[in-house]
Structures are given as C-alpha cells and as structure tokens.
Design a protein around this motif. Structure first.
Motif, PDB file in Angstrom:
ATOM      1  N   PHE A  12       0.820  -1.216   0.000  1.00 35.58           N
ATOM      2  CA  PHE A  12       0.000   0.000   0.000  1.00 35.58           C
ATOM      3  C   PHE A  12       0.853   1.264   0.000  1.00 35.58           C
ATOM      4  O   PHE A  12       0.592   2.195  -0.765  1.00 35.58           O
ATOM      5  CB  PHE A  12      -0.959  -0.029   1.185  1.00 35.58           C
ATOM      6  N   GLY A  13       1.884   1.332   0.831  1.00 31.01           N
ATOM      7  CA  GLY A  13       2.721   2.526   0.859  1.00 31.01           C
ATOM      8  C   GLY A  13       3.589   2.674  -0.368  1.00 31.01           C
ATOM      9  O   GLY A  13       3.738   3.774  -0.917  1.00 31.01           O
ATOM     10  N   GLY A  14       4.177   1.582  -0.849  1.00 33.18           N
ATOM     11  CA  GLY A  14       5.050   1.645  -2.015  1.00 33.18           C
ATOM     12  C   GLY A  14       4.298   1.937  -3.294  1.00 33.18           C
ATOM     13  O   GLY A  14       4.787   2.669  -4.169  1.00 33.18           O
ATOM     14  N   SER A  15       3.092   1.402  -3.434  1.00 38.25           N
ATOM     15  CA  SER A  15       2.311   1.629  -4.645  1.00 38.25           C
ATOM     16  C   SER A  15       1.887   3.085  -4.762  1.00 38.25           C
ATOM     17  O   SER A  15       1.919   3.675  -5.850  1.00 38.25           O
ATOM     18  CB  SER A  15       1.077   0.728  -4.650  1.00 38.25           C
ATOM     19  N   VAL A  16       1.478   3.672  -3.637  1.00 40.12           N
ATOM     20  CA  VAL A  16       1.135   5.096  -3.648  1.00 40.12           C
ATOM     21  C   VAL A  16       2.345   5.922  -4.070  1.00 40.12           C
ATOM     22  O   VAL A  16       2.252   6.809  -4.929  1.00 40.12           O
ATOM     23  CB  VAL A  16       0.634   5.540  -2.265  1.00 40.12           C
ATOM     24  N   ALA A  17       3.504   5.632  -3.471  1.00 37.60           N
ATOM     25  CA  ALA A  17       4.713   6.378  -3.797  1.00 37.60           C
ATOM     26  C   ALA A  17       5.051   6.253  -5.279  1.00 37.60           C
ATOM     27  O   ALA A  17       5.406   7.237  -5.942  1.00 37.60           O
ATOM     28  CB  ALA A  17       5.872   5.896  -2.931  1.00 37.60           C
ATOM     29  N   ALA A  18       4.938   5.048  -5.827  1.00 35.53           N
ATOM     30  CA  ALA A  18       5.288   4.830  -7.233  1.00 35.53           C
ATOM     31  C   ALA A  18       4.415   5.681  -8.152  1.00 35.53           C
ATOM     32  O   ALA A  18       4.920   6.342  -9.078  1.00 35.53           O
ATOM     33  CB  ALA A  18       5.147   3.351  -7.577  1.00 35.53           C
ATOM     34  N   LEU A  19       3.106   5.669  -7.927  1.00 39.03           N
ATOM     35  CA  LEU A  19       2.210   6.426  -8.798  1.00 39.03           C
ATOM     36  C   LEU A  19       2.422   7.924  -8.644  1.00 39.03           C
ATOM     37  O   LEU A  19       2.555   8.654  -9.643  1.00 39.03           O
ATOM     38  CB  LEU A  19       0.756   6.073  -8.499  1.00 39.03           C
ATOM     39  N   ARG A  20       2.452   8.408  -7.416  1.00 42.62           N
ATOM     40  CA  ARG A  20       2.528   9.854  -7.235  1.00 42.62           C
ATOM     41  C   ARG A  20       3.868  10.415  -7.698  1.00 42.62           C
ATOM     42  O   ARG A  20       3.931  11.525  -8.246  1.00 42.62           O
ATOM     43  CB  ARG A  20       2.262  10.202  -5.772  1.00 42.62           C
ATOM     44  N   PRO A  66      -8.751  14.338   3.797  1.00 45.30           N
ATOM     45  CA  PRO A  66      -8.846  14.342   2.327  1.00 45.30           C
ATOM     46  C   PRO A  66      -8.115  13.182   1.678  1.00 45.30           C
ATOM     47  O   PRO A  66      -8.483  12.724   0.595  1.00 45.30           O
ATOM     48  CB  PRO A  66      -8.223  15.688   1.923  1.00 45.30           C
ATOM     49  N   HIS A  67      -7.087  12.675   2.362  1.00 45.46           N
ATOM     50  CA  HIS A  67      -6.312  11.570   1.805  1.00 45.46           C
ATOM     51  C   HIS A  67      -7.013  10.231   2.023  1.00 45.46           C
ATOM     52  O   HIS A  67      -6.849   9.310   1.209  1.00 45.46           O
ATOM     53  CB  HIS A  67      -4.910  11.593   2.403  1.00 45.46           C
ATOM     54  N   PHE A  68      -7.802  10.125   3.083  1.00 48.53           N
ATOM     55  CA  PHE A  68      -8.671   8.954   3.202  1.00 48.53           C
ATOM     56  C   PHE A  68      -9.679   8.946   2.050  1.00 48.53           C
ATOM     57  O   PHE A  68      -9.969   7.885   1.476  1.00 48.53           O
ATOM     58  CB  PHE A  68      -9.401   8.956   4.543  1.00 48.53           C
ATOM     59  N   ASP A  69     -10.195  10.115   1.696  1.00 49.34           N
ATOM     60  CA  ASP A  69     -11.132  10.184   0.576  1.00 49.34           C
ATOM     61  C   ASP A  69     -10.457   9.744  -0.722  1.00 49.34           C
ATOM     62  O   ASP A  69     -11.034   8.977  -1.511  1.00 49.34           O
ATOM     63  CB  ASP A  69     -11.673  11.608   0.425  1.00 49.34           C
ATOM     64  N   THR A  70      -9.235  10.232  -0.959  1.00 41.95           N
ATOM     65  CA  THR A  70      -8.502   9.834  -2.158  1.00 41.95           C
ATOM     66  C   THR A  70      -8.230   8.337  -2.158  1.00 41.95           C
ATOM     67  O   THR A  70      -8.408   7.657  -3.179  1.00 41.95           O
ATOM     68  CB  THR A  70      -7.172  10.593  -2.246  1.00 41.95           C
ATOM     69  N   ALA A  71      -7.792   7.802  -1.006  1.00 37.88           N
ATOM     70  CA  ALA A  71      -7.493   6.371  -0.915  1.00 37.88           C
ATOM     71  C   ALA A  71      -8.736   5.530  -1.183  1.00 37.88           C
ATOM     72  O   ALA A  71      -8.678   4.499  -1.870  1.00 37.88           O
ATOM     73  CB  ALA A  71      -6.904   6.056   0.458  1.00 37.88           C
ATOM     74  N   LYS A  72      -9.873   5.953  -0.648  1.00 36.92           N
ATOM     75  CA  LYS A  72     -11.123   5.225  -0.900  1.00 36.92           C
ATOM     76  C   LYS A  72     -11.464   5.207  -2.389  1.00 36.92           C
ATOM     77  O   LYS A  72     -11.879   4.170  -2.936  1.00 36.92           O
ATOM     78  CB  LYS A  72     -12.272   5.870  -0.120  1.00 36.92           C
ATOM     79  N   ARG A  73     -11.303   6.348  -3.019  1.00 36.21           N
ATOM     80  CA  ARG A  73     -11.609   6.418  -4.445  1.00 36.21           C
ATOM     81  C   ARG A  73     -10.662   5.539  -5.249  1.00 36.21           C
ATOM     82  O   ARG A  73     -11.085   4.801  -6.153  1.00 36.21           O
ATOM     83  CB  ARG A  73     -11.519   7.875  -4.903  1.00 36.21           C
ATOM     84  N   MET A  74      -9.398   5.585  -4.927  1.00 39.77           N
ATOM     85  CA  MET A  74      -8.410   4.805  -5.668  1.00 39.77           C
ATOM     86  C   MET A  74      -8.605   3.305  -5.475  1.00 39.77           C
ATOM     87  O   MET A  74      -8.400   2.511  -6.402  1.00 39.77           O
ATOM     88  CB  MET A  74      -7.011   5.204  -5.216  1.00 39.77           C
ATOM     89  N   SER A  90      -4.938  -1.084   6.301  1.00 37.16           N
ATOM     90  CA  SER A  90      -4.550  -0.881   4.902  1.00 37.16           C
ATOM     91  C   SER A  90      -4.928   0.508   4.396  1.00 37.16           C
ATOM     92  O   SER A  90      -4.133   1.182   3.720  1.00 37.16           O
ATOM     93  CB  SER A  90      -5.195  -1.945   4.026  1.00 37.16           C
ATOM     94  N   LEU A  91      -6.146   0.948   4.683  1.00 36.67           N
ATOM     95  CA  LEU A  91      -6.572   2.270   4.207  1.00 36.67           C
ATOM     96  C   LEU A  91      -5.778   3.375   4.897  1.00 36.67           C
ATOM     97  O   LEU A  91      -5.447   4.394   4.277  1.00 36.67           O
ATOM     98  CB  LEU A  91      -8.066   2.452   4.445  1.00 36.67           C
ATOM     99  N   THR A  92      -5.456   3.180   6.169  1.00 32.14           N
ATOM    100  CA  THR A  92      -4.661   4.167   6.900  1.00 32.14           C
ATOM    101  C   THR A  92      -3.276   4.314   6.298  1.00 32.14           C
ATOM    102  O   THR A  92      -2.772   5.426   6.107  1.00 32.14           O
ATOM    103  CB  THR A  92      -4.555   3.758   8.376  1.00 32.14           C
ATOM    104  N   ILE A  93      -2.623   3.186   5.993  1.00 31.10           N
ATOM    105  CA  ILE A  93      -1.297   3.235   5.376  1.00 31.10           C
ATOM    106  C   ILE A  93      -1.372   3.950   4.029  1.00 31.10           C
ATOM    107  O   ILE A  93      -0.518   4.777   3.691  1.00 31.10           O
ATOM    108  CB  ILE A  93      -0.734   1.818   5.223  1.00 31.10           C
ATOM    109  N   THR A  94      -2.411   3.646   3.256  1.00 28.33           N
ATOM    110  CA  THR A  94      -2.586   4.285   1.947  1.00 28.33           C
ATOM    111  C   THR A  94      -2.769   5.793   2.096  1.00 28.33           C
ATOM    112  O   THR A  94      -2.120   6.581   1.392  1.00 28.33           O
ATOM    113  CB  THR A  94      -3.796   3.675   1.228  1.00 28.33           C
ATOM    114  N   ALA A  95      -3.636   6.200   3.006  1.00 28.40           N
ATOM    115  CA  ALA A  95      -3.894   7.630   3.196  1.00 28.40           C
ATOM    116  C   ALA A  95      -2.659   8.356   3.702  1.00 28.40           C
ATOM    117  O   ALA A  95      -2.364   9.485   3.265  1.00 28.40           O
ATOM    118  CB  ALA A  95      -5.063   7.821   4.166  1.00 28.40           C
TER     119      ALA A  95
END
Length: 545
Positions: free
Chosen positions: A15-23, A120-128, A505-510
């Motif tokens: 979850f953390g690495g995938s977010v970093a890769a995309l952003r 706002p990042h929980f919202d983004t993570a939920k959408r993604m 998982s959602l917390t790590i993503t956000a």
C-alpha cells in the motif's frame, strides 16, 4: 556528481510503495519499484490452501506464494508478499480509524491535527481502492448479529467497507473506476476465497489501481528482487544519491547481484520488511545515521485470532467475500468475521484447541488427549473452511514491542520495553467464541501459537520506524523523511505511531498519499528534498488518478 540511473527507487509494492510509485511518476520522476515477491496473474493464485507453493512464502524451500508467516519471541507475524504486497492476501476491508487513541496518540499528536490532515487523503485512498459497502445476509452475517446482541451492542454491528468490484458476477466490463484509464474488471462471483488471492479479477488489489496506473506513467516494476544494501554516494547524508544493491529473492547460488544508483529511495517493504532491512543496514554501517529509535514502538494492533467450527458437518457458514461484518463492542475494540470459501480447509492446521488464562500448554495437551479424533484425525480438515468462522479482534490500546538483536551477530527478534506488551490472551476473544458456539454448537479454536505459547498472531504489524518530532523519539519526521538523510523516505506501516484498532490498509494508503503531497515536482528543486521544501508544500490538494 554521480549520474544516477533513477530519480527514485521504491522498495516494496504494498500500500505505501504503490502510492509512492504512482505519485512520483505523476510528478515526472523516473521510478523503479523493487519487489522481493513474484508477479501473479489472476490465474496464478491458489485455488486451494493445500497449494502451499502458491500460498506461502518461504523461498529457501521453494515456496513463492503470497503470504509469509514469521515467528518471533512475542508474536507471530503474517504478511503479504508479491507485486501488490498485502493487497494480494488481505480480506479486502478498508476502514477509517475512529478512535482518538490513534489520532491523538502523544507520539505524533503535536505535529498535526491528524484527523483533519488525513481526512482528504482517506477520501482519495477510498476512491483509488474502489471502496464500497458490502450488502449481503448469509449465515455468517446472521451469526455476527447474534453475537452483537449477546454483547449488548446490536447498534454497533454493520457491514464492512470493502475494495471489491461487486458488479454482475463474472461479467467482464471496461474499467469502472478511472474513466477508462484503468484495467478491465469482472464482477465478484461471491466465492469467498479472497484471502487465497482473487482468481476472478474482482478484488481491487494494487495491481488493479495504483501500480497499473504507475506503470502507464512510466514506472518500472522489478519482481523477484530483494534489496540487500542501500549506501549513500559521496555525502554521508545521501544528498549525492544512493547505491541500491539487489539479489534474486531466495537464491543461495547465482544470486545475480546488481547495483544501481538513484537520487532518492522510498522504503516501503511493509512494517516487518522495512524494520528488518533498516536494522541490518544500520548495524552493518550502510545507513549509520538512522535513529537509535529504529525498532521501537512496534505494534501488533493488539490482536487476537479465534475460530469456531460448527459441529454439524453439513453446516455452511461461508460468506460471499472474506469479511462482511464489523462489530465495535467499545470505541477501542473491533472484530470481524473471516471465512475462506471452499478452498481454505488447510488453514485449519494453523488452529489448535481454544485455551486461555494460565497453563495454556497444559490445557492444549488435555484438549488433544480428551478429543483425539477432533484434533489428530487425518480427516479433521475436511470441510473445515465451509463450517468455520474466524474472528479477528483488534484494539487501539497502547501496547508495543521492540525489534532488535540481543547479541551482535544474533537474529533480529522481539523484546519488551516500550510499555505494556501485546497480550496473548484477550478475554473478549474467548467471550466472542463462546457466544458464537451458543448459536452454532461445535467447538472453538485459537491460532496455534496462542494455544500453545500465549503468543499472539497479527496480520497487521505496525511501527518500528515511527513518526516523531526528532531522532531521539522516532525515525522519520512529520513528512516521512528519515532523520539524518536526504531523499530517504519511509511510507509504509512502519511509520504508523499507534495501534489503529482496525485493519490498517486504508490508513497506510492515506498516510502515504499525505506524505507524497510534500515531494516537489521534478525540476522544482535543484537538489534533494529538504525541510524547506516540505514546509513550502503543506496544502493537501487532491491527486488525479
């Protein structure tokens, strides 16, 4: 100055690495993701838990599956392995923590109003991650409502928010999430085998969103490679870049050692993987500036795992998906139902007699001797996953361990010392099991390390490289930058400073989304990310997928 091959290397693809890769790719950087596990096509996942080579990760004995089980002195850790990390094996549930025990924990409460900062990042993570609320009413859900009634908390029982495409069962459709930019998907067929790996293109694993989109934007993924060294080039603080050395995962001979250079590194190997890697690098002198607090405040989400198995061999307690219902008996306690569909019989081998209190080993022996056919019969696993419900109990209570070597050349292991240790016996877990048995009959069981050793099992290890106001209190700053280094970020569960009390998982993503906001676009700075850069980019904004 060294000409670096990459702008950023991301270690780990969870979850953390995938977010970093995309952003980072969206910001114009050249990104490589290194993942120790293999890459799975949907058809590669296990159809049954008996296919241990596809399920379990133990490469030195030829197992290259999606789940690793790592025993320590005070806890057994279950973690995900493979391109997509924990998203391959988790039960799809995605929660926003609700307890102030998490947001206002003193380890990080003075650094930000985290409930507001992360919203706002929980919202983004939920959408993604395609979060939706499960709707269904089968025997497992009925049992959960009955348990909630027994506990006097019927109003605290609710369906789970999940990352599953609940379209028309088995029907393939064009990308339903990202306006056609994502992959085609297929509706969930309700087989309930989510935790074995989804073979039907319905589970919203990271390969279906963050990683897929990152690769479309130029990021490269190297599976089957394990990072064994990270060393600054030139300046000791990494401001001239780093060399990153990898080998073939699990190889003893022909390790295919490779070294590449990069301007920056994102460590995101999961809380356990990151702690083990950074401890080795600090001890050997590759990253000697890492804080002495590395390995402190390791959390287990204060978990316990119990199961009940119906006595009626014709019973069917399966759910449409792995986890469908949540109950919060108190603000600090949360538990879910977990089922494995028809393919999970072998998972019953990880459970032993339900024990608790004192002399658990003696209780275990007595239970086996008095009911040998129940526990020793070669056929006892037949129909186990159809007849069983596993309960995962999570708490936001403030328990912690340390990860360190007891001797200079010893194995990295858990020790005590950061407050109360996680309990190996939770009274609420036995209460839940006893309530369930009143409704379905049969027998209860406990994760076998808990049965024998009062050692808890967790699939949600956190901490060890936690956020703090300085290196005397933690490993990374408010922006997830490692103290003592430039362009060395940590974005996985190891930075989480407190027990979330829910699947994290959602917390790590956000939290990873929030961290990536503060990395400037490529070309915005002539040198590496520094404190001024972080302070100048405090507006959250919303990322586009």
């Amino acid at each position: 100055m060294t000409q670096c091959q990459d702008d950023w290397i991301v270690v780990g693809s969870g979850f953390g690495g995938s977010v970093a890769a995309l952003r980072l790719a969206e910001k114009g950087y050249d990104v490589t993701v290194v993942e120790k596990g293999r890459r799975f096509a949907d058809a590669d996942f296990a159809a049954s838990a008996w296919q241990v080579g596809k399920l379990l990760w133990a490469p030195f004995v030829g197992l290259h599956g999606i789940m690793a089980m790592t025993p320590f002195s005070h806890v057994t850790v279950i973690s995900g392995v493979g391109v997509g990390g924990g998203s391959l094996v988790y039960g799809n549930t995605l929660y926003v923590p609700h307890s102030d025990d998490f947001y206002r924990h003193p380890q990080w409460s003075e650094l930000a109003d985290w409930r507001s900062a992360l919203a706002p990042h929980f919202d983004t993570a939920k959408r993604m991650l395609g979060v939706t609320t499960f709707a269904g009413d089968g025997p497992s859900e009925t049992l959960m409502r009955a348990i909630a009634d027994d506990l006097g908390v019927a109003d605290r029982c609710h369906p789970t928010d999940v990352g599953v495409f609940l379209g028309e069962p088995g029907v393939r459709v064009a990308d339903p999430y990202f306006g056609g930019d994502g992959p085609d998907r297929a509706g969930c067929i309700r087989c309930g085998q989510c935790m074995l790996g989804c073979r039907h293109n319905a589970k919203n694993t990271l390969e279906k969103n963050y990683l897929y989109l990152a690769e479309k934007r130029g990021a490269r993924i190297e599976p089957g490679r394990t990072v064994v060294d990270i060393t600054p080039i030139g300046a000791a603080d990494g401001s001239d870049g780093y060399t990153v050395t990898t080998v073939r995962s699990g190889a003893v001979l022909r390790r295919d050692r490779r070294t590449v250079t990069t301007r920056g590194v994102v460590i995101a190997g999961g809380a356990l993987g990151t702690n083990l890697l950074l401890r080795k690098l600090r001890d050997r002198g590759s990253l000697p500036r890492l804080s002495d607090r590395l390995g402190h405040l390791v959390r287990t989400n204060s978990e316990a795992i119990v199961a009940v198995t119906a006595g009626d061999r014709a019973a069917d307690l399966r759910s449409d998906i792995a986890i469908t219902t949540s109950i919060h008996p108190t603000d600090q306690i949360h538990f879910t139902n977990n089922t494995y569909g028809l393919g999970g019989d072998a998972m019953g081998l990880t459970f032993g007699p339900l024990t608790g209190g004192r002399m658990r080993l003696a209780q275990f022996v007595v239970a086996v001797l008095t009911r040998p056919l129940r526990w020793l019969s070669p056929t006892r696993m037949s129909g186990w996953s159809r007849r069983s419900v596993v309960f995962t109990i999570m708490q936001s209570t403030d328990t912690a361990l340390r990860l360190r070597r007891r001797h200079r050349f010893g194995r990295i292991n858990t020790t005590l010392g950061d407050g109360p240790a996680p309990e190996g016996d939770l009274p609420i877990a036995r209460t839940i099991a006893e309530s369930a048995l009143r409704h379905i009959g049969g027998y209860g069981s406990t994760a076998i390390t808990e049965s024998l050793l009062a050692r808890p099992t967790t699939a949600h290890i956190l901490g060890g490289a936690v956020i703090a106001d300085g290196p005397e209190h933690g490993v990374v700053d408010r922006y997830r930058r490692a103290f003592g280094y430039r362009d060395l970020l940590i974005t996985d569960g190891s930075t989480v400073p407190a027990n979330a009390g829910v699947n994290p998982s959602l917390t790590i993503t956000a939290m990873a989304e929030e961290a990536m906001v503060h990395v400037p676009d490529k070309g915005a700075m002539p040198t590496g990310l520094d404190s001024a850069a972080g302070e100048s980019r405090l507006s959250a904004g919303r990322h586009r997928p």
